[in-house]
Design an enzyme around this catalytic site. Structure first.
Site, PDB file in Angstrom:
ATOM      1  N   SER B 127      -1.029 -10.168   2.378  1.00 40.17           N
ATOM      2  CA  SER B 127       0.018 -10.049   3.293  1.00 40.17           C
ATOM      3  C   SER B 127       0.396  -8.538   3.416  1.00 40.17           C
ATOM      4  CB  SER B 127       1.523 -10.860   2.863  1.00 40.17           C
ATOM      5  OG  SER B 127       2.356 -10.177   3.564  1.00 40.17           O
ATOM      6  N   TYR B 151       7.409 -11.404  -3.584  1.00 42.18           N
ATOM      7  CA  TYR B 151       6.099 -12.053  -2.807  1.00 42.18           C
ATOM      8  C   TYR B 151       5.233 -10.991  -2.517  1.00 42.18           C
ATOM      9  CZ  TYR B 151       3.692 -13.919   1.310  1.00 42.18           C
ATOM     10  OH  TYR B 151       2.659 -14.176   2.149  1.00 42.18           O
ATOM     11  N   LYS B 155       1.435 -10.782  -4.094  1.00 40.76           N
ATOM     12  CA  LYS B 155       0.258 -10.842  -3.272  1.00 40.76           C
ATOM     13  C   LYS B 155      -0.539  -9.538  -3.514  1.00 40.76           C
ATOM     14  CE  LYS B 155       0.145 -14.514  -0.798  1.00 40.76           C
ATOM     15  NZ  LYS B 155      -0.668 -15.442  -1.072  1.00 40.76           N
TER      16      LYS B 155
END
Lengths: 327, 327
Positions: B127, B151, B155
């Protein structure tokens, strides 16, 4: 203050402890308690007026991290690591110690943070091995890590964890990307970079040394004395200026193997240089070719970190600190 | 060929499956077997002539990854993830699914690689959330990840693991940094970016939508159709040109919320736009402010990846693909 050092039996841990023993005011307040953790028993330094507890074990073992954090150290110096050559040879051991071990420590701190707001300063030893060739012209903290070894990968993962746990207020974290440390005292370790020290240390002690790469190889160095200085500085400065970018490239000296050898010649003469035996090792040469020749450490310098200026200084520091007779 | 899709019940998984059903030759050889894994039961696509197995469970649970790899899929499409908002709210769940789940999968593949030389193509959904403000002028694959969320951290860790397992010859890995996907069909998920879709999707369906940020917010987008196209392309191209840098910033469209709304006005008229209710949410605004406005995807473009050119295209694709009536 209470300091926990993981990997305390290693060279940088020992140098940091020696520095604290010689300069008890270095951290701004007295060190009253030391917890020294390693897979091997760490030696308590002479002359340090602190309660010392030595713990032996694998940080990734169940309960090991909990035992280390139970005493709520004010400062955690996380040096424990499986080094580059070994992490490349033993995939599982590298990830277990370098990632799972770190995570276990951070998770114990998080539990204490949630329970009682505990938030130690956490110094994380990273490495320039997070970078891999090909390199951009300026290799500073904004360049994406592109490691060419599992060790470099593991160190880069640790940097990301350090930043996230710091952002969450769980630790007051700072990561230091150490240059290759020369001259490492004592016996060789399993790092692929070991020869950079060996070709000086062994001839200075009248012994033969093997040089597995070409004279033209250039790399980024700092002395053990500088490494201890980085830790002292990282333990004491205000970390607010770091923002989210918690890891800093440490200052160093860019030099070639030939320049190392010239400094040896100046210090110890031709007979010492003659003790270096050239024995090319393609496996070592391949790993070293993936390492940077020069880094841009201006961010760390602007925060007051400093290192050695020449290999003459590095040799002199070694001889002084290790009490070795020179030619 | 046998394809394993983790997170197959999610939106991108469904779009990839629809694409394979509509265009059975997309991957160059027939898909004979599909393993669809998710925490929720994934729907098998209509019209795909393949044996389909649906597996429900948490990838990080003991034995779960082994069961998925037992069938030796030729292609693993790893989409399973706890999204940004939820990973920020639930620290443990985010790390468990996004890091431990991925690691479990890679470790099962490694065991089969050691035993029998198994080495699947492995597509990893990353992402743009690996990046965090402040941003340099050019935000390409050489810029160091500096995530401002757990997050994004998770990632970025996954990207490092993907590169190391690829370098070791365990997987033939490629990571894709997805833009924010709009228009997400169906119900809102827990991503902080959900409103970028909601302010188009809901009015297009005659419903009210909430806009929690200012009209001037600029971000980086691609349609679900483009996302499926990225996966098809990543499954089929030669990965040798990637070298060690296994993750690519995917192409996208840089646009503001105001530009989204203007495209909605052109397509569905004033009445649709009137359904957008402005309700500022500082928590969402703070997360979104840490995301990039524009990326440099030239590396991916040079490898043949492509995305949408305008929000008019994105709305048209949504209406076509979802069979929604427009004004």
């Amino acid at each position: 203050m209470h300091i926990l050092i993981t990997g305390a039996a290693g060279m940088i841990g020992a140098k940091f402890l020696q520095r604290l023993a010689r300069d008890p005011g270095a951290l701004g307040r007295p060190v009253t308690r030391l917890t020294l953790a390693d897979a091997y028993p760490a030696a308590a330094p002479d002359g340090l007026a602190a309660a010392v507890e030595v713990r032996v074990g694998d940080l990734a073992d169940t309960g090991a991290a909990a035992a280390l954090i139970a005493g709520r150290p004010d400062l955690v110096v996380h040096l424990a690591a499986v080094v580059s050559g070994e992490a490349e040879a033993d995939f599982e051991k590298g990830y277990r110690v370098n990632v799972t071990g770190l995570t276990a420590l951070l998770e114990e701190i998080r539990a204490a943070n949630v329970a009682e707001g505990y938030r130690p300063r956490f110094i994380y030893a990273s490495s320039i091995a997070v970078h891999g060739a090909p390199f951009p012209e300026r290799l500073d903290d904004d360049v994406a890590p592109a490691p060419l070894t599992s060790y470099g990968t593991q160190k880069a993962i640790g940097e990301l964890l350090l930043a996230d746990y710091s952002r969450r207020g769980i630790v007051d974290g700072i990561g230091l990307r150490f240059p290759t440390i020369v001259i490492r005292p004592g016996a060789p370790n399993k790092a692929a970079s070991g020869f950079f020290s060996g070709i000086l240390r062994e001839p200075l002690a009248g012994k033969e040394a093997v040089l597995p790469v070409a004279d033209t190889v250039r790399h980024w160095f700092a002395s053990p004395r500088s490494a201890a200085g980085f830790l002292v500085h990282a333990a004491t400065i205000d970390l607010a200026p770091l923002g989210q970018k918690r890891t800093l490239t440490m200052p160093g000296l860019s030099a070639t193997v030939a320049e190392e050898i010239e400094a040896l010649r100046r210090f110890a003469g031709e007979a010492a240089v003659a003790l270096i035996r050239r024995e090319p090792d393609p496996a070592v040469a391949r790993i070293v070719a993936g390492w940077p020749e020069r880094l841009d450490a201006r961010r760390a310098e602007s925060l007051g970190f400093s290192a050695d200026r020449s290999f003459d200084d590095i040799i002199r520091a070694h001889v002084d600190d290790e009490g070795i007779g020179a030619a």
